[in-house]
Design an enzyme around this catalytic site. Structure first.
Site, short mmCIF file in Angstrom:
data_model
loop_
_atom_site.label_atom_id
_atom_site.label_comp_id
_atom_site.label_asym_id
_atom_site.label_seq_id
_atom_site.Cartn_x
_atom_site.Cartn_y
_atom_site.Cartn_z
N ALA A 10 0.86 -1.19 0.00
CA ALA A 10 0.00 0.00 0.00
C ALA A 10 0.90 1.24 0.00
CB ALA A 10 -0.90 -0.01 1.23
N LYS A 11 0.34 2.36 -0.27
CA LYS A 11 1.09 3.62 -0.17
C LYS A 11 0.08 4.75 -0.12
CE LYS A 11 5.51 4.96 -0.36
NZ LYS A 11 6.72 4.22 0.01
#
Ligand code: NAD
Length: 424
Positions: free
Chosen positions: A112-113
């Site tokens: 994720a980011k």
């Protein structure tokens, strides 16, 4: 700056770079290739509007993102970037690289980011806190200790993580330290986290150097980026006998044939926050950095730095990717043809996420380890992951990047395949 360098150099975006990396690995995946499209689609992407009361009385709207690229192997893991060039394309690519990185390291996480398009240096502390708390509130519908665990990235730090932890905890009505990693030590942060990425660059670099026939003792080292990652990696290489002949940051490029005194340079940087003006080396043109005769290069600043042209002329034996995405796919091919070994970002800079994993485990258990224990465990995980990838590259006669992607994609797609598609 990151986005701009992509646009100027080859006109391809970070997400396109990632897709090209996936195209290269698919022929090695056998039957699992059937599932490969899952890697080309982020699972979930949230765009949020963040209104903030500014100090001058106005209300400013910022755009923020959280992308969960793949959660097949566990909760999402990945940092939050505050930078004026952040956009959905960049956050998607960074989240995908986290999926690959966690799987290559065999950590029980997906990728994720997050990010906000903002220059954090232009905000007061109060504005920064209000921005962070509203952003946290907006993304709290998808994050959680078992869902998606943010961490610092470019432009964010442990103080910002503390605000995220507090905001999330207030909404839950209980203190939830395991919602973020990279927190201050006294709020459930882990010892060793700050230096972990630079340390990992050194550990993976040392292991590959041994096998690629590059001697660290007496080697000529050049480093781009003298921040958190570049600094610690440089320190450890100098301790192991390397001579740092060139360092570049955003302000200047320094060169000293006889080696730069990095302790003195650190003192200078502590006072001035940049390397320009340091007297122990001569300043050279920024472009000359890529012409220097060196043995080891550590890009530890930005994405998109090793272009086709630079790959053709680089005079080195080993590249250790401290930064995320510093090499274009086309440049990779040239480096491979020229027998320059590249330790890819997804392994080389994975020390940070490895200790983040330890932080999450310690928070869940409310039991904390000593720094020695953390370094010992981290070194073991990194050496094992590196050896596995080295052997995979030998087996397939391919680059370390392709090997890392084979290992990672096999793990992700096996998980995807065995879980099946719901609802049937
Ligand atoms: P940092 O902000 O501490 O340092 C960045 C360094 O890059 C600074 O010295 C800055 O002057 C330099 N820089 C900026 N623009 C430049 C330019 N145009 N040319 C040359 N140098 C330039 O950041 P950091 O935490 O050290 O991160 C560096 C890279 O490593 C980033 O790509 C980041 O995503 C990656 N990374 C960091 C971590 C971590 O734990 N910090 C983990 C994994 C990957």
């Amino acid at each position: 700056m990151n986005k701009l360098s992509y646009a100027l150099d080859t006109n391809i975006s970070a997400w396109t770079t990632y897709l090209r990396q996936i195209d290269r690995v698919v022929p090695y995946l056998g039957d699992l290739a059937r599932w490969a499209d899952t890697l080309r689609h982020p699972k979930r992407a949230l765009i949020v509007d963040i209104p903030v009361h500014m100090d001058d009385g106005k209300i400013h709207h910022f755009e923020g993102y959280r992308v969960q690229h793949n959660l097949s192997r566990g909760p999402g893991k990945g940092g939050i970037r505050y930078h004026p060039n952040v956009d959905l394309n960049e956050v998607m690519a960074l989240s995908a690289w986290m999926t690959i990185k966690c799987a290559a390291m065999n950590l029980p996480f997906g990728g994720a980011k997050g990010g906000i398009r903002v220059d954090p240096f232009l905000l007061s502390e109060g504005e920064l806190e209000r921005l962070t708390r509203r952003y946290t509130s907006e993304i709290s519908i998808i994050i959680g200790p078992q869902k998606d665990i943010p961490a610092p990235d470019v432009g964010t730090n442990s103080k910002i993580m503390a605000w995220i932890m507090d905001t999330y905890s207030m909404k839950q009505g209980a203190t939830v330290t395991s919602i973020v990693t990279g927190k201050p030590i006294h709020l459930g942060g882990s010892l060793g986290r700050e230096k972990a990425t630079g340390r990992g660059v050194f550990i993976t670099g040392r292991e590959v150097a041994k096998r690629a026939g590059v001697k660290i003792q007496g080697s000529r080292l050049a480093v781009q980026g003298f921040g958190n990652v570049g600094n610690e990696a440089t320190r450890l290489f100098v301790e192991a006998g390397a001579s740092v002949i060139a360092i570049q940051d955003h302000s200047s490029t320094l060169f000293n044939e006889r080696g730069i005194d990095v302790v003195a340079l650190n003192d200078w940087q502590d006072k001035h926050r940049k390397i320009i003006g340091f007297k122990g080396a001569k300043q050279i043109d920024r472009d000359e950095f890529w012409d220097i005769h060196m043995d080891i290069l550590i890009p530890a600043a930005l994405e998109g730095q090793i272009t086709l042209e630079r790959a053709k002329k680089l005079n080195c034996k080993l590249i250790l990717e401290g930064a995320n995405g510093p090499t274009y796919p086309e440049a990779d091919d040239i480096l491979c043809q020229r027998d320059i070994t590249v330790v890819p970002d997804v392994i080389c800079n994975a020390g940070g996420v490895t200790v983040s994993y330890f932080e999450w485990v310690q928070d869940m258990a409310s039991f904390f380890w000593s720094e020695d224990e953390i370094n010992l465990r981290m070194d073991k995980i990194m050496i094992e992951a590196m050896l596995h990838i080295w052997n995979k590259a030998q087996e397939n006669n391919c680059s370390l990047r392709t090997a890392a992607y084979i290992v990672a994609c096999e793990r992700i797609l096996m998980a995807r395949k065995d879980r099946g598609i719901y609802p049937g």
